[in-house]
Design a protein around this motif. Structure first.
Motif, PDB file in Angstrom:
ATOM      1  N   LEU A 180      43.751  38.112  27.593  1.00  0.00           N
ATOM      2  CA  LEU A 180      44.154  36.878  27.454  1.00  0.00           C
ATOM      3  C   LEU A 180      43.994  36.350  26.055  1.00  0.00           C
ATOM      4  CD1 LEU A 180      43.189  35.228  30.524  1.00  0.00           C
ATOM      5  CD2 LEU A 180      45.501  36.098  30.139  1.00  0.00           C
ATOM      6  N   ASP A 181      43.150  37.224  25.266  1.00  0.00           N
ATOM      7  CA  ASP A 181      42.824  37.125  23.749  1.00  0.00           C
ATOM      8  C   ASP A 181      41.793  36.008  24.010  1.00  0.00           C
ATOM      9  OD1 ASP A 181      42.736  37.469  20.994  1.00  0.00           O
ATOM     10  OD2 ASP A 181      44.153  35.868  20.630  1.00  0.00           O
ATOM     11  N   LYS A 182      40.796  35.980  24.589  1.00  0.00           N
ATOM     12  CA  LYS A 182      39.676  35.186  24.770  1.00  0.00           C
ATOM     13  C   LYS A 182      38.278  35.853  24.764  1.00  0.00           C
ATOM     14  CE  LYS A 182      41.962  31.361  26.148  1.00  0.00           C
ATOM     15  NZ  LYS A 182      41.730  29.891  25.544  1.00  0.00           N
ATOM     16  N   GLN A 183      38.115  36.883  23.970  1.00  0.00           N
ATOM     17  CA  GLN A 183      37.270  37.581  23.933  1.00  0.00           C
ATOM     18  C   GLN A 183      35.885  36.696  23.660  1.00  0.00           C
ATOM     19  OE1 GLN A 183      39.780  38.373  22.562  1.00  0.00           O
ATOM     20  NE2 GLN A 183      40.141  40.772  22.128  1.00  0.00           N
ATOM     21  N   LYS A 184      35.833  35.973  22.717  1.00  0.00           N
ATOM     22  CA  LYS A 184      34.689  35.018  22.307  1.00  0.00           C
ATOM     23  C   LYS A 184      34.256  34.270  23.555  1.00  0.00           C
ATOM     24  CE  LYS A 184      33.196  31.362  19.245  1.00  0.00           C
ATOM     25  NZ  LYS A 184      33.544  30.286  18.265  1.00  0.00           N
ATOM     26  N   GLU A 185      35.234  33.699  24.406  1.00  0.00           N
ATOM     27  CA  GLU A 185      34.831  32.935  25.585  1.00  0.00           C
ATOM     28  C   GLU A 185      34.284  33.780  26.482  1.00  0.00           C
ATOM     29  OE1 GLU A 185      38.092  30.710  23.599  1.00  0.00           O
ATOM     30  OE2 GLU A 185      37.756  32.879  23.861  1.00  0.00           O
ATOM     31  N   GLY A 186      34.829  34.925  26.564  1.00  0.00           N
ATOM     32  CA  GLY A 186      34.172  35.974  27.653  1.00  0.00           C
ATOM     33  C   GLY A 186      32.829  36.504  27.564  1.00  0.00           C
ATOM     34  N   GLN A 187      32.335  36.596  25.936  1.00  0.00           N
ATOM     35  CA  GLN A 187      31.007  36.949  25.865  1.00  0.00           C
ATOM     36  C   GLN A 187      29.992  35.651  26.056  1.00  0.00           C
ATOM     37  OE1 GLN A 187      30.101  40.134  24.986  1.00  0.00           O
ATOM     38  NE2 GLN A 187      28.248  39.145  25.596  1.00  0.00           N
ATOM     39  N   PHE A 192      39.902  30.606  34.918  1.00  0.00           N
ATOM     40  CA  PHE A 192      39.623  29.235  34.673  1.00  0.00           C
ATOM     41  C   PHE A 192      38.442  29.072  33.972  1.00  0.00           C
ATOM     42  CE2 PHE A 192      43.126  28.327  37.827  1.00  0.00           C
ATOM     43  CZ  PHE A 192      43.480  27.103  37.472  1.00  0.00           C
ATOM     44  N   ALA A 193      37.738  29.769  34.046  1.00  0.00           N
ATOM     45  CA  ALA A 193      36.116  30.005  33.298  1.00  0.00           C
ATOM     46  C   ALA A 193      36.287  30.230  31.718  1.00  0.00           C
ATOM     47  CB  ALA A 193      35.081  30.740  34.005  1.00  0.00           C
ATOM     48  N   LEU A 194      37.239  31.004  31.412  1.00  0.00           N
ATOM     49  CA  LEU A 194      37.765  31.434  30.175  1.00  0.00           C
ATOM     50  C   LEU A 194      38.652  30.273  29.429  1.00  0.00           C
ATOM     51  CD1 LEU A 194      38.270  35.348  30.768  1.00  0.00           C
ATOM     52  CD2 LEU A 194      36.356  34.182  29.431  1.00  0.00           C
ATOM     53  N   GLY A 195      38.790  29.286  30.164  1.00  0.00           N
ATOM     54  CA  GLY A 195      39.762  28.192  29.665  1.00  0.00           C
ATOM     55  C   GLY A 195      41.287  28.589  29.643  1.00  0.00           C
ATOM     56  N   ALA A 196      41.747  29.413  30.412  1.00  0.00           N
ATOM     57  CA  ALA A 196      43.280  29.680  30.514  1.00  0.00           C
ATOM     58  C   ALA A 196      43.785  29.309  31.853  1.00  0.00           C
ATOM     59  CB  ALA A 196      43.471  31.399  30.475  1.00  0.00           C
ATOM     60  N   GLY A 197      43.185  28.411  32.463  1.00  0.00           N
ATOM     61  CA  GLY A 197      43.721  27.805  33.975  1.00  0.00           C
ATOM     62  C   GLY A 197      44.931  27.221  33.675  1.00  0.00           C
ATOM     63  N   ASP A 198      45.338  26.662  32.524  1.00  0.00           N
ATOM     64  CA  ASP A 198      46.538  26.071  32.477  1.00  0.00           C
ATOM     65  C   ASP A 198      47.871  27.034  32.267  1.00  0.00           C
ATOM     66  OD1 ASP A 198      45.618  27.073  29.867  1.00  0.00           O
ATOM     67  OD2 ASP A 198      46.881  25.440  28.631  1.00  0.00           O
ATOM     68  N   GLN A 199      47.641  28.217  32.101  1.00  0.00           N
ATOM     69  CA  GLN A 199      48.389  29.227  32.264  1.00  0.00           C
ATOM     70  C   GLN A 199      48.665  29.989  33.568  1.00  0.00           C
ATOM     71  OE1 GLN A 199      47.945  32.352  28.977  1.00  0.00           O
ATOM     72  NE2 GLN A 199      46.377  31.001  28.178  1.00  0.00           N
ATOM     73  N   CYS A 225      52.169  34.090  22.080  1.00  0.00           N
ATOM     74  CA  CYS A 225      52.690  34.777  23.265  1.00  0.00           C
ATOM     75  C   CYS A 225      51.780  34.703  24.266  1.00  0.00           C
ATOM     76  CB  CYS A 225      52.819  36.433  22.985  1.00  0.00           C
ATOM     77  SG  CYS A 225      54.218  36.630  21.993  1.00  0.00           S
ATOM     78  N   SER A 226      50.193  34.721  23.839  1.00  0.00           N
ATOM     79  CA  SER A 226      48.930  34.752  24.901  1.00  0.00           C
ATOM     80  C   SER A 226      48.997  33.488  25.542  1.00  0.00           C
ATOM     81  CB  SER A 226      47.683  35.127  23.761  1.00  0.00           C
ATOM     82  OG  SER A 226      46.773  34.968  24.853  1.00  0.00           O
ATOM     83  N   ALA A 227      49.048  32.501  24.771  1.00  0.00           N
ATOM     84  CA  ALA A 227      49.174  31.032  25.224  1.00  0.00           C
ATOM     85  C   ALA A 227      50.302  30.698  25.900  1.00  0.00           C
ATOM     86  CB  ALA A 227      49.160  29.991  24.037  1.00  0.00           C
ATOM     87  N   SER A 228      51.473  31.363  26.097  1.00  0.00           N
ATOM     88  CA  SER A 228      52.529  31.017  27.034  1.00  0.00           C
ATOM     89  C   SER A 228      52.639  32.030  28.146  1.00  0.00           C
ATOM     90  CB  SER A 228      53.838  31.039  25.814  1.00  0.00           C
ATOM     91  OG  SER A 228      54.105  32.301  25.473  1.00  0.00           O
ATOM     92  N   LEU A 246      57.282  37.450  42.293  1.00  0.00           N
ATOM     93  CA  LEU A 246      58.357  37.366  41.332  1.00  0.00           C
ATOM     94  C   LEU A 246      58.871  35.810  41.427  1.00  0.00           C
ATOM     95  CD1 LEU A 246      60.050  40.782  41.661  1.00  0.00           C
ATOM     96  CD2 LEU A 246      58.490  39.987  40.064  1.00  0.00           C
ATOM     97  N   SER A 247      59.000  35.257  42.480  1.00  0.00           N
ATOM     98  CA  SER A 247      59.606  33.817  42.599  1.00  0.00           C
ATOM     99  C   SER A 247      59.212  32.830  41.726  1.00  0.00           C
ATOM    100  CB  SER A 247      59.628  33.527  43.999  1.00  0.00           C
ATOM    101  OG  SER A 247      58.358  32.917  44.135  1.00  0.00           O
ATOM    102  N   LEU A 248      57.809  33.250  41.076  1.00  0.00           N
ATOM    103  CA  LEU A 248      57.114  32.269  40.501  1.00  0.00           C
ATOM    104  C   LEU A 248      57.304  32.902  38.622  1.00  0.00           C
ATOM    105  CD1 LEU A 248      53.857  32.148  42.210  1.00  0.00           C
ATOM    106  CD2 LEU A 248      55.536  30.362  42.048  1.00  0.00           C
ATOM    107  N   LYS A 249      58.083  33.851  38.579  1.00  0.00           N
ATOM    108  CA  LYS A 249      58.536  34.273  37.286  1.00  0.00           C
ATOM    109  C   LYS A 249      57.299  34.478  36.300  1.00  0.00           C
ATOM    110  CE  LYS A 249      62.894  31.969  37.199  1.00  0.00           C
ATOM    111  NZ  LYS A 249      63.045  31.890  38.343  1.00  0.00           N
ATOM    112  N   PRO A 250      56.446  35.491  37.016  1.00  0.00           N
ATOM    113  CA  PRO A 250      55.163  35.659  36.098  1.00  0.00           C
ATOM    114  C   PRO A 250      55.574  36.585  34.699  1.00  0.00           C
ATOM    115  CG  PRO A 250      55.187  37.029  38.217  1.00  0.00           C
ATOM    116  CD  PRO A 250      56.355  36.061  38.228  1.00  0.00           C
ATOM    117  N   SER A 251      54.646  36.460  33.933  1.00  0.00           N
ATOM    118  CA  SER A 251      54.751  37.589  33.027  1.00  0.00           C
ATOM    119  C   SER A 251      53.365  38.343  32.875  1.00  0.00           C
ATOM    120  CB  SER A 251      54.658  36.759  31.357  1.00  0.00           C
ATOM    121  OG  SER A 251      53.494  35.929  31.295  1.00  0.00           O
ATOM    122  N   LEU A 252      52.497  38.119  33.619  1.00  0.00           N
ATOM    123  CA  LEU A 252      51.292  38.596  33.989  1.00  0.00           C
ATOM    124  C   LEU A 252      50.599  38.520  35.282  1.00  0.00           C
ATOM    125  CD1 LEU A 252      48.702  40.379  33.015  1.00  0.00           C
ATOM    126  CD2 LEU A 252      47.839  38.061  32.229  1.00  0.00           C
TER     127      LEU A 252
END
Length: 283
Positions: free
Chosen positions: A135-142, A43-50, A25-28, A82-88
């Protein structure tokens, strides 16, 4: 014994399935962002592809420029988001119009609204942590926070060797007029972090007369690239009323900073502060 083993196996598979579901769910996520600094954090957390859409203040990293835009953060509309159909929807908490966050919420889109001011390192760390958790990126955040903290600590050590603060003014082109950046602006925060003293004590931006600029007589003047473009090039700096009478102009201490650093205190704050520090205290 066999039943006990089977029970543990079922429990293990259940936990594994739940964790996998959470991760999937987090990755999608389909993330839309309003706020350049927030985009940089994601992007710095590695979630730019989302990320599927950003506002006009989001310009870094370079690939962000290829994403659909939802407009300026002070002039958003619900249809564009909303046209981009975001989940977040990750946003600054003072975006406009004022009801836009409520509208997105009512559309069943998850919203993470974060503070923009005060522009402090502590607020940056807080925002990194909140985005990392979402984003479930706590490790990357620290890891990111530790990296910024280390770099800024090195800079602070260098700043202590310069007890006499350099006097600075930041001129920004605002609607064709060169205005001076005061308190509660990103550049003011960066000046402070870099060990300089912003001579402008007013809030936000304010137009200065030539006489005011001459009276303050800054040692360093900061201009952003957009302002240089508005002027028609670096060789047109001397057309700013009063600037040629300042110590900054006479001593060739005009510093140009990239606009992407100025849309909130973001994860490249250490990089921006280093650039300014080197202009304040050249070797």
């Amino acid at each position: 014994m066999k039943k006990k083993f089977m029970g543990k196996l079922v429990l293990f598979l259940l936990i594994f399935s739940i964790n996998s579901f959470i991760n999937v769910c987090s990755a999608s996520q389909r993330i839309v962002i309003a706020g350049g600094a927030l985009t940089e954090i994601v992007f710095a957390l590695g979630a730019g592809d989302q990320v599927v859409g950003v506002d006009k203040t989001s310009s870094f990293p370079e690939k962000v420029k290829q994403l659909p835009q939802i407009g300026y953060w002070k002039l958003l509309n619900i249809e564009g988001i909303l046209s981009l159909k975001p989940s977040l929807f990750i946003t600054l908490n003072d975006v406009e119009p004022e009801n836009i966050i409520d509208q997105v919420n009512q559309s069943k889109v998850d919203v993470l609204a974060l503070k923009r001011v005060p522009g402090t390192i502590e607020l940056l760390y807080e925002n990194i942590n909140k985005i990392a958790v979402k984003l479930d990126k706590q490790k990357e955040g620290q890891v990111l926070i530790n990296q910024i903290r280390t770099n800024l600590a090195d800079l602070e050590t260098k700043i202590t060797t310069h007890p006499q603060k350099t006097k600075v003014l930041a001129l920004m082109s605002m609607g064709g007029t060169n205005s001076v950046a005061g308190k509660n602006t990103t550049i003011d925060a960066l000046i402070t972090i870099a060990g300089g003293e912003n001579l402008a004590n007013h809030n936000s931006f304010k137009s200065y007369t030539a006489e005011s600029l001459i009276t303050l007589n800054p040692e360093v003047i900061i201009l952003n690239k957009h302002s240089i473009d508005q002027l028609g090039g670096l060789d047109k700096v001397n057309t700013i009323p009063g600037i040629i009478e300042t110590a900054a102009f006479k001593n060739n201490r005009i510093t140009i900073i990239d606009d992407s650093y100025l849309f909130g205190i973001g994860p490249r704050v250490d990089e921006a502060a280093k650039i300014l520090f080197q202009s304040f205290y050249p070797q």
